[in-house]
Design a protein around this motif. Structure first.
Motif, PDB file in Angstrom:
ATOM      1  N   GLY A 244       0.814  -1.211   0.000  1.00 41.63           N
ATOM      2  CA  GLY A 244       0.000   0.000   0.000  1.00 41.63           C
ATOM      3  C   GLY A 244       0.846   1.258   0.000  1.00 41.63           C
ATOM      4  O   GLY A 244       0.525   2.236  -0.694  1.00 41.63           O
ATOM      5  N   ALA A 247       2.214   1.837  -3.416  1.00 40.29           N
ATOM      6  CA  ALA A 247       1.179   2.356  -4.315  1.00 40.29           C
ATOM      7  C   ALA A 247       0.918   3.831  -4.045  1.00 40.29           C
ATOM      8  O   ALA A 247       0.733   4.626  -4.981  1.00 40.29           O
ATOM      9  CB  ALA A 247      -0.103   1.546  -4.153  1.00 40.29           C
ATOM     10  N   THR A 248       0.905   4.215  -2.771  1.00 38.52           N
ATOM     11  CA  THR A 248       0.674   5.617  -2.418  1.00 38.52           C
ATOM     12  C   THR A 248       1.761   6.507  -2.988  1.00 38.52           C
ATOM     13  O   THR A 248       1.490   7.590  -3.512  1.00 38.52           O
ATOM     14  CB  THR A 248       0.628   5.778  -0.879  1.00 38.52           C
ATOM     15  OG1 THR A 248      -0.509   5.070  -0.379  1.00 38.52           O
ATOM     16  CG2 THR A 248       0.524   7.245  -0.477  1.00 38.52           C
ATOM     17  N   ARG A 250       3.784   5.681  -5.474  1.00 36.38           N
ATOM     18  CA  ARG A 250       4.135   5.292  -6.841  1.00 36.38           C
ATOM     19  C   ARG A 250       5.618   4.934  -6.913  1.00 36.38           C
ATOM     20  O   ARG A 250       6.331   5.308  -7.863  1.00 36.38           O
ATOM     21  CB  ARG A 250       3.827   6.410  -7.839  1.00 36.38           C
ATOM     22  CG  ARG A 250       2.399   6.928  -7.795  1.00 36.38           C
ATOM     23  CD  ARG A 250       1.419   5.984  -8.464  1.00 36.38           C
ATOM     24  NE  ARG A 250       0.063   6.443  -8.309  1.00 36.38           N
ATOM     25  CZ  ARG A 250      -0.533   7.346  -9.098  1.00 36.38           C
ATOM     26  NH1 ARG A 250       0.138   7.867 -10.111  1.00 36.38           N
ATOM     27  NH2 ARG A 250      -1.783   7.699  -8.888  1.00 36.38           N
ATOM     28  N   THR A 256       9.647  -1.599  -4.089  1.00 36.28           N
ATOM     29  CA  THR A 256       8.633  -2.327  -3.335  1.00 36.28           C
ATOM     30  C   THR A 256       9.042  -3.782  -3.134  1.00 36.28           C
ATOM     31  O   THR A 256       8.843  -4.357  -2.051  1.00 36.28           O
ATOM     32  CB  THR A 256       7.271  -2.243  -4.051  1.00 36.28           C
ATOM     33  OG1 THR A 256       6.857  -0.864  -4.113  1.00 36.28           O
ATOM     34  CG2 THR A 256       6.214  -3.030  -3.309  1.00 36.28           C
TER      35      THR A 256
END
Length: 354
Positions: A244, A247-248, A250, A256
């Motif tokens: 998450g 994703a926040t 990018r 990641t």
């Protein structure tokens, strides 16, 4: 054409630091003038040009006026009547608002030289609280220059950016851009300390769990010269929602992936079970990405003590197994995967006893 070197190149030269790319401000010219001289237009929101030979950036002197939310909510004016001092006064920090003429003369209307000498990060004007990117940059410069203090009035304006909701208008790509730069500084943790202190951290990175221990691990990562993906993994190692968070922000997929693997590795580093160790080595894809595993071991060593040399021997033992030879000697092809894994486990068990 009146052109002046501005910003970081001037600042770093005055600090006796290596200078990177030079940015220029052009006073008294129009876009047509620049095009006539062969400059290549590249600016989106305002006129920026590349020098036809050096490819350095030349921007027309400009002023700005707040016209909407976020860091894109500005109207720019680039008329030929805009002076160099006008341009410098719309910048973020005084140390970034110094210009140098071709003859070496400094233009310093905001007191940036004095703040460099005093080791102070100070905003140029009240407009600082209109642009949330300036909060990110303040935090990043605090990490890059850890011996600089932040002026109390500048911190107050930074908090205003949070309280007014301006910080919520930041786009993920810009947050990541500043985060990546901050992670590669001398004291990366200070960036997140500043964001935490101003209340911005929970707004721009809500999944991130940042503690003083994370900051200390990041300091060690800088001392060891770790790459960006490793430093990002260390930043995230106490955060439960790594996907998450990525994703926040990018964040790149590699960052990641490093963060996920580091979280899996840390609790298993002291295992005394070869099966568990082999499963972890396989999960880290050591056969195809041995360099990544070495990076992750270094990152783990910044977080907690463990026998990294033993893990390197174990990884080498697993990689030493000749899977092709085992496959050629296996009559039943369906049993090749089990035979290869058994050979790797045996090699690992032998390395365990070293």
């Amino acid at each position: 054409m009146n052109a002046y070197v501005v910003g970081g190149a001037v600042r770093d030269d005055l600090l006796n630091l290596p200078c990177g790319d030079r940015d220029w401000v052009v006073v008294g010219a129009t876009p047509e003038d620049m095009a006539a001289r062969g400059f290549i237009p590249v600016g989106g929101d305002f006129p920026v040009f590349l020098h036809p030979r050096t490819k350095e950036e030349f921007a027309l002197a400009r002023t700005e006026r707040k016209s909407g939310r976020g860091y894109k909510g500005f109207t720019f004016y680039t008329g030929t009547d805009v002076t160099l001092e006008d341009d410098l006064r719309r910048r973020d920090l005084t140390i970034n608002a110094i210009a140098r003429h071709a003859d070496g003369t400094l233009v310093d209307p905001c007191g940036g030289v004095a703040d460099l000498e005093a080791r102070v990060l100070r905003h140029v004007g009240e407009a600082f609280s209109e642009d949330p990117v300036r909060l990110l940059r303040l935090a990043r410069f605090a990490a890059r220059f850890p011996d600089f203090s932040i002026a109390p009035e500048t911190l107050a304006l930074a908090r205003q950016l949070v309280e007014s909701g301006e910080v919520d208008a930041l786009v993920a790509e810009r947050v990541w851009q500043e985060t990546a730069k901050g992670l590669m500084t001398e004291r990366p943790g200070r960036m997140f300390e500043v964001l935490q202190h101003t209340g911005a951290l929970s707004r721009v990175m809500p999944q991130l769990v940042f503690t003083p221990q994370v900051g200390e691990a990041l300091r060690r990562a800088h001392e060891h010269g770790l790459p960006l993906a490793s430093r990002y993994a260390i930043l995230c190692h106490r955060s439960t929602d790594v996907v998450g968070l990525g994703a926040t922000l990018r964040a790149p997929g590699e960052c990641t992936a490093y963060a996920q693997l580091l979280r899996e590795m840390l609790p298993q580093l002291d295992t005394d079970d070869p099966e568990t160790a082999l499963a972890l080595i396989e999960r880290c894809d050591v056969l195809r990405k041995p360099e990544r595993f070495q990076d992750l071991l270094q990152a783990c060593s910044c977080v907690r003590p463990f026998d990294a040399a033993a893990w390197r021997r174990r990884a080498d033992a697993v990689r030493s197994v000749d899977a092709g030879a085992i496959a050629r000697g296996c009559a039943d092809r369906s049993r090749i995967p089990q035979a290869v894994r058994a050979a790797r486990l045996l090699a690992l068990q032998r390395a365990w006893r070293v």
